[in-house]
Scaffold this active site. Sequence first.
Site, PDB file in Angstrom:
ATOM      1  N   CYS A 154       9.412  63.743 -46.664  1.00  0.00           N
ATOM      2  CA  CYS A 154       8.029  63.729 -47.131  1.00  0.00           C
ATOM      3  C   CYS A 154       7.811  62.939 -48.419  1.00  0.00           C
ATOM      4  O   CYS A 154       6.675  62.797 -48.867  1.00  0.00           O
ATOM      5  CB  CYS A 154       7.525  65.152 -47.303  1.00  0.00           C
ATOM      6  SG  CYS A 154       7.703  66.127 -45.797  1.00  0.00           S
ATOM      7  N   HIS A 279       1.465  68.349 -54.238  1.00  0.00           N
ATOM      8  CA  HIS A 279       2.109  68.289 -52.919  1.00  0.00           C
ATOM      9  C   HIS A 279       1.456  69.337 -52.022  1.00  0.00           C
ATOM     10  O   HIS A 279       1.123  69.048 -50.877  1.00  0.00           O
ATOM     11  CB  HIS A 279       3.611  68.518 -53.055  1.00  0.00           C
ATOM     12  CG  HIS A 279       4.362  68.286 -51.780  1.00  0.00           C
ATOM     13  ND1 HIS A 279       4.278  67.100 -51.078  1.00  0.00           N
ATOM     14  CD2 HIS A 279       5.198  69.094 -51.062  1.00  0.00           C
ATOM     15  CE1 HIS A 279       5.032  67.175 -49.999  1.00  0.00           C
ATOM     16  NE2 HIS A 279       5.600  68.378 -49.962  1.00  0.00           N
ATOM     17  N   HIS A 313      -0.423  67.494 -43.252  1.00  0.00           N
ATOM     18  CA  HIS A 313       0.728  66.927 -43.962  1.00  0.00           C
ATOM     19  C   HIS A 313       1.238  65.764 -43.120  1.00  0.00           C
ATOM     20  O   HIS A 313       1.752  65.953 -42.016  1.00  0.00           O
ATOM     21  CB  HIS A 313       1.803  67.995 -44.133  1.00  0.00           C
ATOM     22  CG  HIS A 313       2.930  67.584 -45.028  1.00  0.00           C
ATOM     23  ND1 HIS A 313       3.111  66.293 -45.472  1.00  0.00           N
ATOM     24  CD2 HIS A 313       3.963  68.301 -45.551  1.00  0.00           C
ATOM     25  CE1 HIS A 313       4.189  66.230 -46.223  1.00  0.00           C
ATOM     26  NE2 HIS A 313       4.723  67.441 -46.296  1.00  0.00           N
TER      27      HIS A 313
END
Length: 386
Positions: A154, A279, A313
Amino acid sequence: MTNFYLNHMGIICTLGNSAESVAKPLFSGDSSFMRLDENRLLNYQGNLGIVQEKLPELPSSLQAYHCRNNQLALAALGQIESEIGSLVERYGTSRVGVVMGTSTSGIDSGESYLSGKKDTGYNYRLQQQMAGLSTFVAKYLGVQGVQLTVSTACSSSANALASARRLLSANVCDAVVVGGVDSLCGMTIRGFHSLGALSAGQTNPFSVNRDGINLGEAGAIFVMTKEPGPVILSGVAATSDAHHMSAPDPEGRGAEACMRRALENASLDASDIDYLNLHGTGTPQNDSMEALAVERVFGSQLPCSSTKPLTGHTLGAAGALEAAFCWLALQNDQLPPHQYDGHYDPEIVRLNLCQGQEAAGGLRYVMSNSFAFGGSNCSVIMGSQR
């Protein structure tokens, strides 16, 4: 000191297919673009950030690279293609590099082939191998500079920004096409489901009721040069705390070190940052540790938000996508609101989750966090050129 600028930006995600179309729902906090799986991907019943736009077809000469991931890349590239062409004419093909971040590449094509849905036209090396993304972008643009694909889960495309800056700093390139692309596929949905990390509905970062992530897909691509432009890449830093294969360090030590090093790299103090893109995945572990780390670096008053409830995400594309949101914030002097149910978890450190507003006095510096499996962390600082 040499400055590095993010001169142009192309973007596609579930919110839209241009800077203009994305900005409106981003700054209004419109999460209605998130939707249930429409039988394209398994029978998962949670929300997904699926790109609904019709994606462009690859040129016939590049059909061997055909996959959804490269189509997303082409959609973003098309928005800045003329600007890239001008740079190629000025600098030459060998002085323009490509650095992309991804974690899925064209896995969906491999899944279709292995399941028997697609029996011809599959090429692992060109469609699914990680290097295929940057190779496709370079071939499409006709550039012959350095070609890199970064895959650190990520944090992939945030780290791609750091790699692009190093290429410019070392005078290996005069311009770098840099960003990230990830497409939804069954492997990621199954994988996160097996980890118990998927939300049963809408992701709910920092809520006492949070239960996991929503997944999404996106592409965000910048042109980075030393030529003055609207947004400067002020600082970037990476850390690797290696606490666990998939879980973050509960104390957030690696995340804290990453943010502090980014500030040091930018020669800024914590008080210089006007907004932080968290995040903010909506998992119990991430939000708890990130709140601890942010409070230790910035205190509790810095406006911040997670934009993942709006897009899902997007994994390997998340670093570039959320840098693009920061790019838009600096251009518009607006803060993306934090969308959740309003029930902040009393067990975690309280942060100042902004609800969307114009930035009083304008935005000067913003930071974006990307934290990945294996403790691979990256924080990016961007500034407005006023």
